[in-house]
Design a protein around this motif. Structure first.
Motif, PDB file in Angstrom:
ATOM      1  N   SER A 114       0.832  -1.208   0.000  1.00  0.00           N
ATOM      2  CA  SER A 114       0.000   0.000   0.000  1.00  0.00           C
ATOM      3  C   SER A 114       0.868   1.261   0.000  1.00  0.00           C
ATOM      4  N   LEU A 115       2.039   1.184   0.649  1.00  0.00           N
ATOM      5  CA  LEU A 115       2.954   2.331   0.648  1.00  0.00           C
ATOM      6  C   LEU A 115       3.452   2.613  -0.768  1.00  0.00           C
ATOM      7  N   ILE A 116       3.846   1.550  -1.457  1.00  0.00           N
ATOM      8  CA  ILE A 116       4.362   1.729  -2.814  1.00  0.00           C
ATOM      9  C   ILE A 116       3.247   2.238  -3.726  1.00  0.00           C
ATOM     10  N   ALA A 117       2.043   1.671  -3.561  1.00  0.00           N
ATOM     11  CA  ALA A 117       0.913   2.133  -4.373  1.00  0.00           C
ATOM     12  C   ALA A 117       0.627   3.606  -4.089  1.00  0.00           C
ATOM     13  N   ALA A 118       0.733   3.996  -2.811  1.00  0.00           N
ATOM     14  CA  ALA A 118       0.500   5.392  -2.443  1.00  0.00           C
ATOM     15  C   ALA A 118       1.484   6.292  -3.183  1.00  0.00           C
ATOM     16  N   GLY A 119       2.769   5.897  -3.175  1.00  0.00           N
ATOM     17  CA  GLY A 119       3.783   6.670  -3.873  1.00  0.00           C
ATOM     18  C   GLY A 119       3.502   6.742  -5.361  1.00  0.00           C
ATOM     19  N   THR A 224      13.805  16.684 -17.366  1.00  0.00           N
ATOM     20  CA  THR A 224      14.510  16.583 -16.093  1.00  0.00           C
ATOM     21  C   THR A 224      13.638  17.116 -14.961  1.00  0.00           C
ATOM     22  N   ARG A 225      12.982  18.256 -15.214  1.00  0.00           N
ATOM     23  CA  ARG A 225      12.120  18.841 -14.185  1.00  0.00           C
ATOM     24  C   ARG A 225      10.910  17.964 -13.909  1.00  0.00           C
ATOM     25  N   VAL A 226      10.296  17.467 -14.969  1.00  0.00           N
ATOM     26  CA  VAL A 226       9.124  16.605 -14.771  1.00  0.00           C
ATOM     27  C   VAL A 226       9.527  15.395 -13.935  1.00  0.00           C
ATOM     28  N   LEU A 227      10.689  14.837 -14.243  1.00  0.00           N
ATOM     29  CA  LEU A 227      11.161  13.661 -13.514  1.00  0.00           C
ATOM     30  C   LEU A 227      11.370  13.981 -12.032  1.00  0.00           C
ATOM     31  N   ALA A 228      12.051  15.104 -11.765  1.00  0.00           N
ATOM     32  CA  ALA A 228      12.306  15.474 -10.364  1.00  0.00           C
ATOM     33  C   ALA A 228      10.994  15.708  -9.630  1.00  0.00           C
ATOM     34  N   PHE A 229      10.061  16.373 -10.284  1.00  0.00           N
ATOM     35  CA  PHE A 229       8.778  16.654  -9.648  1.00  0.00           C
ATOM     36  C   PHE A 229       8.034  15.353  -9.345  1.00  0.00           C
ATOM     37  N   THR A 230       8.059  14.442 -10.318  1.00  0.00           N
ATOM     38  CA  THR A 230       7.376  13.163 -10.137  1.00  0.00           C
ATOM     39  C   THR A 230       7.988  12.377  -8.984  1.00  0.00           C
ATOM     40  N   MET A 231       9.314  12.379  -8.895  1.00  0.00           N
ATOM     41  CA  MET A 231       9.967  11.674  -7.790  1.00  0.00           C
ATOM     42  C   MET A 231       9.589  12.305  -6.454  1.00  0.00           C
ATOM     43  N   GLY A 232       9.559  13.630  -6.413  1.00  0.00           N
ATOM     44  CA  GLY A 232       9.173  14.312  -5.181  1.00  0.00           C
ATOM     45  C   GLY A 232       7.759  13.943  -4.774  1.00  0.00           C
ATOM     46  N   CYS A 233       6.865  13.831  -5.760  1.00  0.00           N
ATOM     47  CA  CYS A 233       5.480  13.473  -5.458  1.00  0.00           C
ATOM     48  C   CYS A 233       5.381  12.038  -4.952  1.00  0.00           C
ATOM     49  N   PHE A 234       6.246  11.177  -5.449  1.00  0.00           N
ATOM     50  CA  PHE A 234       6.284   9.808  -4.932  1.00  0.00           C
ATOM     51  C   PHE A 234       6.568   9.842  -3.429  1.00  0.00           C
ATOM     52  N   GLY A 235       7.573  10.625  -3.067  1.00  0.00           N
ATOM     53  CA  GLY A 235       7.919  10.762  -1.643  1.00  0.00           C
ATOM     54  C   GLY A 235       6.759  11.325  -0.843  1.00  0.00           C
ATOM     55  N   ALA A 236       6.060  12.315  -1.412  1.00  0.00           N
ATOM     56  CA  ALA A 236       4.918  12.910  -0.713  1.00  0.00           C
ATOM     57  C   ALA A 236       3.837  11.859  -0.485  1.00  0.00           C
ATOM     58  N   GLY A 237       3.605  11.010  -1.483  1.00  0.00           N
ATOM     59  CA  GLY A 237       2.595   9.958  -1.351  1.00  0.00           C
ATOM     60  C   GLY A 237       2.956   8.982  -0.248  1.00  0.00           C
ATOM     61  N   VAL A 238       4.212   8.549  -0.229  1.00  0.00           N
ATOM     62  CA  VAL A 238       4.654   7.601   0.800  1.00  0.00           C
ATOM     63  C   VAL A 238       4.554   8.255   2.184  1.00  0.00           C
ATOM     64  N   GLY A 239       5.030   9.500   2.284  1.00  0.00           N
ATOM     65  CA  GLY A 239       4.984  10.210   3.564  1.00  0.00           C
ATOM     66  C   GLY A 239       3.555  10.397   4.044  1.00  0.00           C
ATOM     67  N   GLY A 240       2.664  10.757   3.123  1.00  0.00           N
ATOM     68  CA  GLY A 240       1.257  10.937   3.485  1.00  0.00           C
ATOM     69  C   GLY A 240       0.660   9.638   3.992  1.00  0.00           C
ATOM     70  N   ALA A 241       1.009   8.534   3.333  1.00  0.00           N
ATOM     71  CA  ALA A 241       0.491   7.233   3.750  1.00  0.00           C
ATOM     72  C   ALA A 241       0.981   6.894   5.156  1.00  0.00           C
ATOM     73  N   LEU A 242       2.269   7.147   5.424  1.00  0.00           N
ATOM     74  CA  LEU A 242       2.819   6.857   6.750  1.00  0.00           C
ATOM     75  C   LEU A 242       2.140   7.720   7.809  1.00  0.00           C
ATOM     76  N   MET A 243       1.925   8.986   7.462  1.00  0.00           N
ATOM     77  CA  MET A 243       1.327   9.878   8.452  1.00  0.00           C
ATOM     78  C   MET A 243      -0.101   9.448   8.779  1.00  0.00           C
ATOM     79  N   GLY A 244      -0.876   9.140   7.745  1.00  0.00           N
ATOM     80  CA  GLY A 244      -2.237   8.669   7.965  1.00  0.00           C
ATOM     81  C   GLY A 244      -2.244   7.421   8.820  1.00  0.00           C
ATOM     82  N   ASN A 245      -1.276   6.549   8.534  1.00  0.00           N
ATOM     83  CA  ASN A 245      -1.216   5.298   9.270  1.00  0.00           C
ATOM     84  C   ASN A 245      -0.806   5.505  10.719  1.00  0.00           C
TER      85      ASN A 245
END
Ligand SMILES: Nc1ncnc2c1ncn2[C@@H]1O[C@H](COP(=O)(O)OP(=O)(O)OP(=O)(O)O)[C@@H](O)[C@H]1O
Ligand SMILES: [Mg+2]
Lengths: 357, 272
Positions: A114-119, A224-245
């Motif tokens: 679920s963490l990976i899916a969130a990311g 390059t920017r799209v890639l960096a932004f997408t990676m950052g959003c992955f981290g945000a998704g994982v972090g959000g999932a952890l926080m909710g949990n």
């Protein structure tokens, strides 16, 4: 041919890192059994905020894109993860306002999945936002992501069959132990350090420092920017999932702009573009935010009663942020990283000065 | 891919015009640069020289006309319409009139950015380099390649210094080193001698020739310093108010009355 060496004493540094890691692990082990639930929760929160701060730092500090949408991507992650780990019975029991979407109760996954899916979900949305907006150049990203974050919140509030609307999700099975959150932080730290030390890290910083020169050097700055932004959003998704949990309850109000704002503070206080900085920033900002809760409670000084003002700690924090920006714009670490070499030379100098005086 | 027409040109501009709303910055410029040569583009301030560079490197799309590039004798690509990073990939590198280094990076990092263009390993391979030894090796090769490039340009002592801390002349050379890291066959230099003292610009003559020979380049340079232009260029084009008014060998340009009138002015008359 001689090579410039950034590591003056690799064996010592490696040993020091292992010792520090071992000490920290024993601290966690001690904390687990000796500290009360509230303190453990704050220590967990430090790790989660560090993950979130690092992911925002990747976007804002390393790639130079001002984004105000982190809360939105966290929300996506938190909901995706929670919906995957809630049991079918829990889901069926929780939806009162509207009937639940018929396919939803049947979907179930283990926490790590679920963490990976969130990311991945957060990254997908991030990519979809970044592509059209970054075509216009970086300047519009702040506004666009701010709008996106609000839209996500409104969608979550109204897509009741999937999200349970304003009531949110309760009783999320908790998996966020100290080991889980610090394990995730360690993985994020390793990935990010390796990324920023590789030539891709040089390219990312180049795009931030001078876009025209980067293009001239053959860098596709858009992708390059799209890639960096997408990676950052992955981290945000994982972090959000952890926080909710960690909190085990989520609702749309958790993901307001103030959430993004605390993360921005972590990044700015720690130092834009510094990995160590975001971790230090998370420790300071998370503990300060908790500690400042007292200003929102009524206090009695002598015979004077001061009523608590809700939201007061954010006011104090805003003032602190302004002070930091005025007096120490680069944050605590600037763009630098912690290194044992610097640590030892600093200690050596401090000792010498003490001996001299 | 059509074979090149006139002789063996590495780069040719065909009737290139660029209009900025009212102003015609470059007007019907046609020129063809022989492979392996060092040539110059001169003209008074605001003549359109830098704009011509920006058209060649893909920052501006010409209002009419096109640019063709031939990396090897038998091949030719049309550059017009390509974005800057693809022009670079095709084999053209440049420097800027106002130095544009990545100021937060070290000299090494600046050069390594140039090498990224031809790097095959991707970001995720470098993140998990234990699983991709070939990508890890490539990273090490890029670092050592960048260092030896710094050595060849006499910049190795600055390898770990932030680019912004380098002396002015070294910053100009670092910009060239970074351009060379993209493995170009054609190099555009926008006023390489700007801000240099007479001794430095005298050394620049040899340096530019050495670059051409050691890196098998063709070089087009914009320069106001006439000693440098006349000393190193085999052929010179003169631009005035966007139009080509003359081209030829240095001696012919020196003697050309239109050039003297438009550009060299009193200084040249005094020389004659
Ligand atoms: N982006 C732009 N928009 C509008 N006008 C421009 C732009 N860039 C350049 N110009 C104008 O085009 C003309 C040519 O400028 P350019 O920079 O090419 O001159 P130059 O020959 O390089 O001069 P210098 O020797 O001073 O560098 C000038 O009149 C300049 O003001
Ligand atoms: Mg110019």
């Amino acid at each position: 041919m001689s090579q410039p060496s950034e590591n003056k004493n690799p064996a010592r540094n490696k040993a020091m890192t292992l010792i520090a890691l071992a000490l920290f692990v024993s601290f966690l082990w001690w904390a687990q059994s000796h500290l009360d639930g509230y303190k453990i929760r704050i220590i967990n929160l430090i790790a989660i905020n560090a993950i979130l701060g690092l992911s925002l730092n990747l976007i804002y500090g390393m790639a130079g894109m001002f984004s105000l949408g982190h809360a939105g991507f966290m929300a996506i992650g938190a909901y995706v993860s929670a919906l995957l780990i809630l049991t079918p019975e829990q889901k069926v029991a929780m939806w009162i306002l509207d009937p639940i979407a018929p396919w939803l109760p049947g979907i179930h996954a283990p926490f790590i999945v679920s963490l990976i899916a969130a990311g991945l979900f957060a990254a997908l949305f991030g990519c979809l936002i970044a592509m059209p907006v970054l075509r216009l150049g970086g300047d519009y990203l702040g506004i666009a992501t701010l709008g996106f974050s609000e839209i996500i919140r409104i969608l979550i509030t109204n897509l009741t069959p999937i999200t349970n609307g304003p009531l949110g999700l309760k009783g999320i099975p908790s998996h966020t132990s100290l080991w889980m959150s610090y394990g995730c932080l360690l993985v994020v730290l390793i990935c990010m350090t390796r990324l920023m030390r590789s030539n891709f890290g040089n390219v990312l910083r180049a795009v931030r420092d001078d876009e025209i020169a980067a293009k001239t050097m053959g860098v596709n700055t858009f992708s390059t920017r799209v890639l960096a932004f997408t990676m950052g959003c992955f981290g945000a998704g994982v972090g959000g999932a952890l926080m909710g949990n960690l909190i085990t309850t989520i609702d749309p109000k958790m993901f307001m702009i103030t959430q993004t704002y605390s993360l921005l503070m972590i990044v700015v206080v720690g130092g834009l573009g510094s990995i160590t900085g975001s971790v230090v920033g998370s420790v300071l900002v998370t503990t300060m935010l908790e500690w400042l809760r007292f200003v929102e409670n009524p206090v009695t000084v002598g015979s004077i009663q001061i009523p608590g003002v809700p939201g007061m700690r954010m006011v104090i924090f805003s003032v602190l942020l302004i002070v930091i920006i005025i007096f120490r714009r680069d944050g605590i670490m600037g763009m630098n990283e912690f290194s044992w070499d610097r640590f030892f030379s600093f200690c050596g100098r401090a000792l010498k000065e003490r001996g001299a005086s | 891919m059509t074979p090149t027409k006139s002789g063996d040109a590495i780069l040719s501009l065909n009737g290139v015009t660029l209009r900025f709303s009212g102003l015609v910055a470059v007007s019907g410029v046609t020129m063809s640069i022989p492979r392996g040569s060092i040539v110059g583009l001169i003209g008074p301030n605001g003549a359109g020289k830098t704009t011509a560079f920006n058209v060649i490197t893909g920052f501006y799309k010409p209002t009419s006309g096109y640019v063709e590039f031939s990396r090897a004798p038998s091949e030719s690509v049309r550059l017009t319409g390509l974005p800057p990073h693809k022009v670079c990939k095709a084999g053209i590198a440049r420097t800027f009139q106002n130095i544009r280094l990545f100021n937060n990076g070290t000299a090494m990092q600046n050069v390594m950015v140039g090498a990224h263009l031809r790097q095959r390993g991707t970001w995720w391979m470098n993140m998990f380099s234990y699983a991709f030894p070939a990508a890890a090796r490539e990273e090490r090769e890029i670092a050592s390649g960048a260092y030896s490039l710094l050595e060849r340009l006499g910049l190795e002592k600055y390898a770990d210094s932030p680019a912004s801390s380098l002396p002015y002349g070294a910053q100009r050379r670092l910009e060239i080193a970074r351009a060379l890291a993209t493995k170009p066959s054609f190099l555009l230099l926008d006023e390489p001698a700007a801000g240099m003292n007479p001794q430095e610009s005298a050394e620049l003559l040899d340096f530019i020739r050495r670059l051409r020979d050691e890196f098998s380049l063709s070089i087009l340079l914009i320069e106001h310093d006439m000693k440098v232009v006349m000393g190193v260029c085999e052929h010179i084009w003169v631009l005035d108010q966007g139009e080509l008014i003359a081209d030829g060998a240095p001696n012919e340009i020196k003697a050309n009355p239109r050039v003297i009138e438009a550009y060299l002015g009193k200084e040249a008359v005094a020389h004659a």
